[in-house]
Write a protein that holds these residues in place. Structure first.
Motif, PDB file in Angstrom:
ATOM      1  N   UNK A   1     -38.723  10.600  45.580  1.00  0.00           N
ATOM      2  CA  UNK A   1     -38.752  11.064  46.551  1.00  0.00           C
ATOM      3  C   UNK A   1     -37.614  10.813  47.272  1.00  0.00           C
ATOM      4  N   UNK A   2     -36.534  11.695  47.360  1.00  0.00           N
ATOM      5  CA  UNK A   2     -35.038  11.435  47.923  1.00  0.00           C
ATOM      6  C   UNK A   2     -34.626  12.476  48.469  1.00  0.00           C
ATOM      7  N   UNK A   3     -33.654  12.498  49.318  1.00  0.00           N
ATOM      8  CA  UNK A   3     -32.551  13.481  50.266  1.00  0.00           C
ATOM      9  C   UNK A   3     -31.180  13.210  49.622  1.00  0.00           C
ATOM     10  N   UNK A   4     -30.773  13.869  48.597  1.00  0.00           N
ATOM     11  CA  UNK A   4     -29.322  13.809  48.107  1.00  0.00           C
ATOM     12  C   UNK A   4     -29.039  12.556  47.472  1.00  0.00           C
ATOM     13  N   UNK A   5     -30.066  11.910  47.000  1.00  0.00           N
ATOM     14  CA  UNK A   5     -30.024  10.534  46.108  1.00  0.00           C
ATOM     15  C   UNK A   5     -30.259   9.277  47.114  1.00  0.00           C
ATOM     16  N   UNK A   6     -30.866   9.626  48.507  1.00  0.00           N
ATOM     17  CA  UNK A   6     -31.131   8.504  49.337  1.00  0.00           C
ATOM     18  C   UNK A   6     -32.702   8.537  49.638  1.00  0.00           C
ATOM     19  N   UNK A   7     -33.470   7.439  48.972  1.00  0.00           N
ATOM     20  CA  UNK A   7     -34.784   7.523  49.080  1.00  0.00           C
ATOM     21  C   UNK A   7     -35.118   7.966  50.589  1.00  0.00           C
ATOM     22  N   UNK A   8     -36.446   8.632  50.473  1.00  0.00           N
ATOM     23  CA  UNK A   8     -36.977   8.897  51.862  1.00  0.00           C
ATOM     24  C   UNK A   8     -38.149   8.092  52.108  1.00  0.00           C
ATOM     25  N   UNK A   9     -38.468   7.187  50.984  1.00  0.00           N
ATOM     26  CA  UNK A   9     -39.478   6.380  51.411  1.00  0.00           C
ATOM     27  C   UNK A   9     -38.967   4.820  51.821  1.00  0.00           C
ATOM     28  N   UNK A  10     -37.928   4.224  51.362  1.00  0.00           N
ATOM     29  CA  UNK A  10     -37.434   2.922  51.392  1.00  0.00           C
ATOM     30  C   UNK A  10     -36.135   2.912  51.932  1.00  0.00           C
ATOM     31  N   UNK A  11     -35.739   2.416  52.935  1.00  0.00           N
ATOM     32  CA  UNK A  11     -34.322   2.421  53.421  1.00  0.00           C
ATOM     33  C   UNK A  11     -33.502   1.243  52.192  1.00  0.00           C
ATOM     34  N   UNK A  12     -32.589   1.484  51.768  1.00  0.00           N
ATOM     35  CA  UNK A  12     -31.873   0.653  50.935  1.00  0.00           C
ATOM     36  C   UNK A  12     -31.815   1.057  49.433  1.00  0.00           C
ATOM     37  N   UNK A  13     -32.872   1.978  49.187  1.00  0.00           N
ATOM     38  CA  UNK A  13     -32.996   2.437  47.940  1.00  0.00           C
ATOM     39  C   UNK A  13     -32.241   3.594  47.519  1.00  0.00           C
ATOM     40  N   UNK A  14     -31.580   3.692  46.493  1.00  0.00           N
ATOM     41  CA  UNK A  14     -30.917   5.009  46.310  1.00  0.00           C
ATOM     42  C   UNK A  14     -30.830   5.444  44.853  1.00  0.00           C
TER      43      UNK A  14
ATOM     44  N   UNK B   1     -44.067   0.980  43.845  1.00  0.00           N
ATOM     45  CA  UNK B   1     -43.221   0.891  44.976  1.00  0.00           C
ATOM     46  C   UNK B   1     -43.742   2.046  46.298  1.00  0.00           C
ATOM     47  N   UNK B   2     -44.263   3.083  45.329  1.00  0.00           N
ATOM     48  CA  UNK B   2     -44.300   4.272  46.391  1.00  0.00           C
ATOM     49  C   UNK B   2     -43.573   5.110  46.718  1.00  0.00           C
ATOM     50  N   UNK B   3     -42.281   4.901  45.736  1.00  0.00           N
ATOM     51  CA  UNK B   3     -41.130   5.917  45.854  1.00  0.00           C
ATOM     52  C   UNK B   3     -41.276   7.076  45.235  1.00  0.00           C
ATOM     53  N   UNK B   4     -42.297   7.278  44.297  1.00  0.00           N
ATOM     54  CA  UNK B   4     -42.234   8.534  43.592  1.00  0.00           C
ATOM     55  C   UNK B   4     -43.457   9.378  43.909  1.00  0.00           C
ATOM     56  N   UNK B   5     -42.913  10.653  43.668  1.00  0.00           N
ATOM     57  CA  UNK B   5     -44.150  11.827  43.824  1.00  0.00           C
ATOM     58  C   UNK B   5     -45.236  11.732  42.833  1.00  0.00           C
TER      59      UNK B   5
END
Length: 362
Positions: free
Chosen positions: A302-315, A292-296
């Motif tokens: 990759x997140x900010x306080x549990x909210x994904x910084x790469x995909x809206x809707x992913x937590x 998905x490209x959501x991981x380092x």
């Protein structure tokens, strides 16, 4: 058309808390749990595991942990509690569903599970924990070890280690608890890179969690400010420091290398060892997000306080220090689930339903 309002991967404490947060806002999520029942990894922890937090501070939202609130529950009590919690959520929980891959297109997540039809939803919450991914440090000579090498996730009870020479690697609560238990049956050393830090479990007659909550540290949202998670001291009810002082187990600095069935200590002493037990923690089990490209690069989300910084809707829910000291605990996942759920939903949405409330009074 989406199959569900949200997909939650993981049916342990984090996933159940996420489902509660979504249900209280009127959404209908589906929980995908790889195991046989929605209790997370708790049944696979070692037999004697006891919570370091009293029952009063070991509850998920909407359902108090039963019994004396000042007692320290055992593993099987937590399993029973999670079963009861899941039963009153009024949520679609699908056990035996192993998440394999996820795709994201035009605001929709498509979840592919082993042997099952794909599911779609605009919201995906990764709450799969880390027990499926034990952390194995790269120890010098580990590949040459001819004895038994195991992680704490594979440890159950001390009986099979009777009369052995055992080295437990680690400095956390589980390492100390396991080493102390084993020391009654085997000759045990607790090997650490730095001295173990202990904290009294009941300072001034109150459990440490009482004081942590009272001063606000327990839920202080500073996780995103930490470049490296803080190391928590071992909670000592009065037995662990005494046990180490008596040499049961003894504590030493980490060995420098392994050579066959021998470890070499920093002073050059070589010693035969039957078993090395690694109580070295876990890493988030998020392999289904690999494409998905959501991981380092190190597989951390990759997140900010549990909210994904790469995909809206992913937590995410249940990550260590996701927002606070308690983020990965029974008492902390509910706060984080509420935080991410509120921000995943459209502005202006508000709670519209209750769940688990009736069960809390039983």
């Amino acid at each position: 058309m989406n199959d569900h309002d949200a997909i939650i991967v993981g049916g342990g404490q984090a996933g159940l808390a996420a489902a509660h947060a979504l249900r209280t806002r009127g959404l209908r999520p589906v929980i995908l749990e790889a195991g046989a029942e929605p209790v997370g990894s708790w049944p696979r922890y070692y037999d004697s595991l006891t919570l370091f937090s009293p029952a009063r501070y070991s509850s998920l939202p909407g359902l108090a942990f039963p019994g004396d609130p000042e007692r320290y529950p055992y593993r099987d009590e937590v399993v029973d509690y999670l079963r009861r919690y899941a039963s009153c959520l009024d949520t679609d929980i699908r056990t035996g569903h192993h998440a394999e891959t996820v795709t994201h297109d035009d605001g929709v997540f498509t979840m592919h599970t082993a042997g099952e039809p794909a599911l779609t939803a605009p919201i995906l919450i990764a709450a799969s924990g880390g027990f499926s991914r034990p952390y194995l440090p790269a120890l010098s000579g580990m590949d040459t070890f001819t004895g038994t090498l195991l992680h704490s996730s594979d440890y159950r009870s001390p009986g099979s280690f009777a009369e052995q020479r055992v080295v437990v690697v680690g400095a956390g609560n589980s390492a100390v608890q396991i080493a102390t238990e084993l020391a009654a049956h085997a000759r045990v050393t607790l090997a650490t890179r730095a001295p173990v830090k202990f904290a009294p479990q009941r300072p001034f007659g109150k459990d440490v969690h009482f004081w942590s909550a009272a001063v606000g540290f327990d839920h202080l949202p500073i996780g995103h400010l930490l470049k490296k998670p803080l190391t928590s001291p071992v909670n000592d009810p009065g037995i662990y420091t005494t046990a180490i002082r008596q040499g049961r187990p003894d504590q030493r600095r980490m060995f420098t290398t392994i050579d066959g069935d021998t470890v070499v200590w920093p002073d050059g002493t070589r010693e035969h060892v039957d078993t090395i037990l690694l109580a070295t923690g876990f890493r988030p089990g998020l392999s289904y997000l690999d494409g998905l490209g959501a991981l380092a690069p190190d597989d951390r989300p990759l997140h900010d306080r549990g909210l994904s910084t790469t995909h809206p809707g992913l937590a995410y829910v249940g990550l260590e220090w996701q927002r606070s000291f308690a983020s990965a605990t029974l008492r902390g996942v509910g706060r984080d689930a509420h935080y991410v759920t509120k921000r995943l939903l459209p502005t202006g949405s508000s709670p519209r339903a209750k769940c688990c409330q009736s069960a809390s009074a039983r």
